[in-house]
Design a protein around this motif. Sequence first.
Motif, short mmCIF file in Angstrom:
data_model
loop_
_atom_site.label_atom_id
_atom_site.label_comp_id
_atom_site.label_asym_id
_atom_site.label_seq_id
_atom_site.Cartn_x
_atom_site.Cartn_y
_atom_site.Cartn_z
N ARG A 71 25.58 -77.18 0.46
CA ARG A 71 25.67 -75.80 0.97
C ARG A 71 26.75 -75.69 2.04
N VAL A 72 27.59 -74.67 1.89
CA VAL A 72 28.70 -74.42 2.81
C VAL A 72 28.52 -73.02 3.39
N ALA A 73 28.36 -72.93 4.71
CA ALA A 73 28.17 -71.64 5.36
C ALA A 73 29.53 -71.03 5.69
N LEU A 74 29.78 -69.84 5.17
CA LEU A 74 31.04 -69.14 5.42
C LEU A 74 30.84 -68.15 6.56
N ALA A 75 31.13 -68.61 7.78
CA ALA A 75 30.92 -67.79 8.98
C ALA A 75 32.22 -67.08 9.33
N LEU A 76 32.62 -66.16 8.46
CA LEU A 76 33.90 -65.45 8.59
C LEU A 76 33.65 -63.95 8.63
N GLY A 77 34.44 -63.25 9.45
CA GLY A 77 34.29 -61.81 9.60
C GLY A 77 35.36 -61.04 8.86
N GLY A 78 35.37 -59.74 9.06
CA GLY A 78 36.29 -58.87 8.35
C GLY A 78 37.75 -59.11 8.65
N ALA A 135 26.02 -78.43 4.77
CA ALA A 135 26.94 -79.57 4.87
C ALA A 135 28.18 -79.25 5.69
N ARG A 136 28.58 -77.98 5.72
CA ARG A 136 29.81 -77.61 6.41
C ARG A 136 29.74 -76.13 6.80
N VAL A 137 30.21 -75.81 8.00
CA VAL A 137 30.36 -74.42 8.44
C VAL A 137 31.84 -74.11 8.50
N VAL A 138 32.26 -73.06 7.82
CA VAL A 138 33.67 -72.65 7.80
C VAL A 138 33.84 -71.44 8.69
N ARG A 139 34.74 -71.56 9.66
CA ARG A 139 35.02 -70.47 10.60
C ARG A 139 36.48 -70.06 10.50
N ASP A 178 39.87 -72.30 10.21
CA ASP A 178 39.56 -73.62 9.68
C ASP A 178 40.57 -73.97 8.58
N GLY A 179 41.35 -75.01 8.79
CA GLY A 179 42.42 -75.36 7.85
C GLY A 179 42.03 -76.41 6.84
N LEU A 180 40.88 -76.27 6.20
CA LEU A 180 40.40 -77.29 5.27
C LEU A 180 41.35 -77.51 4.09
#
Length: 556
Positions: free
Chosen positions: A55-62, A104-108, A111-113
């Motif tokens: 599971r990857v949490a996409l903590a991104l806004g508009g 497993a990972r939080v993307v903010r 984030d330059g993955l």
Amino acid sequence: MRTVPDLLRQAARLVPDRPAVVLDGGERLTFAELDARSDAFAHGLREHGVGHGDRVALALGGEAWPQYAVAYFGTLKLGAVALLVGTRFGPDELRRIVAGYNVARVVRAGDGLGAGHPREPLLAAVAPGDAAEVVFTSGTTDRPRGVVATHANLLRAQVAWPSAARANQPCAHALPVGSVAAQAVLLNCVGGQHTLLAAPTFTVAGFTAMAARERAVTVCLVPAMGHWLVRAAPGETTPMPSVKGVSFSGAPLPVSIMADLTAVFPNAAFHNFYTSTETYPARVATRFDPARPDAVGRPVGSSAVRVTGPDGAEVPAGASGDVWLRAGGAPPRRLLDAGEVDVRDGWTRTGDLGYVDAGGTLFLTGRASDIVIVGGFNVSTARVEQVLTRHPAVAEAAVCGADHPVLGEIVAAFVVRKRGHDEATARDLRRHAAAELTRAEVPAVVRLVDDLPRNEAGKVVKRDLPALLDTPGAAAFVAPGTDLERDLAAVWSEVLETGAVGAADNFFEIGGDSLAATRIAATVRDRLGVDVDTIAVLEAPSVAELAQYILERDHR
């Protein structure tokens, strides 16, 4: 055996240089760039230990819509599951989600993955039945719940698989990242090869300028945005002649302002889409018809709707009950937490109440959880809201229950007036409501407000409404505290033909006038044996003040 990323791969092959995502004032990504960057993102996730089913949490806004699209498709290309948390959750709640759901990972933002990784397809075994995303319910009445959707569930919303290049119909929206409406727009745009025009946040000036500049053909709104558009100051709105279709979702159609919206979108048809986080892709839609403004619509494509009674059996046309939706061929969604969405034989319960007419059109009468019990009578808050919004001065209304020591609950209404209609009073609105509603349904409290409490998706948060009764200047309900106050309140309620009367309710605001004052004075004399004249009722314009006047006079 197709999966969601196949939609993007097909669009990148057919229209590689067409803009896929355009952020107002920011980045523009073509379909080819979105496909390549999401491939690189998938490689980056795998290098950081994320695998199939993680599971990857996409903590991104508009403000990060292009990055969000890259992260979303990259996560799914790896076979991982995207948790669409957006920016709606505070730090504590986000930590609870990360820990409780084994993220497993939080993307903010930033984030330059994908940086430095090959922009080529990742070989990963992803199947249609695999979980693709977790979208969270709006949480307007309770705590948000995570709902799991598979690739097959999401792809069932596509009308037809794209086999050739299609004409571009740019779609403008300012929906919050992670909402079910925003996800529908994203996948419909990618599947249809249309450019998604994303505003970081909704402002009238910014949104309309973007839609006009980018020549949007369709616009997706929540009803709150419609209200803000028609209440805008002169000159704040940029004309949008290119817009041919305006779609509303997330809440009932804003019927009271539809006539005003035609001035904002003069060349557009207006549509309403009804679904829920738990039932999608099953949905109902309609083109707005002034002759039937409350119609929700008919099922779309393979969707179906039915209404059942307390025994679970389907009821006849015109009879009210629980509303269920079904999407033919789509596997149902499930809850991320323990427990299941209420699904029976492919039908998913929406939690709404309504009926289907003889022609197959759905009408809603309220939420099962939005019933207020007043003195033993069930009151639908949706019905009260519909009646209030028919008043020509009302832009929007929200109704909830408030505690009452005798009746259990009373009906409280919060009303936003249209621009230029400040002359409308609470008294006017109560009289309007009393003409169509029963005594139990008429709001005991009408509070005039500038706006309603909303979540980031623009939905009214009803659990926050009662707090407005305690704000400075609010018409808070104060229960009668003495026998005399209770007797007087009963007389007022009877004469004014309204619901519960509070000790502090203003006589004039709840429908009183000189004739009613004369009748109240006569009834008090006959029933209570207390000598009160009309002038006393007018000069002591609340139950508490009148009771105090009587006590002070009798003790002189």
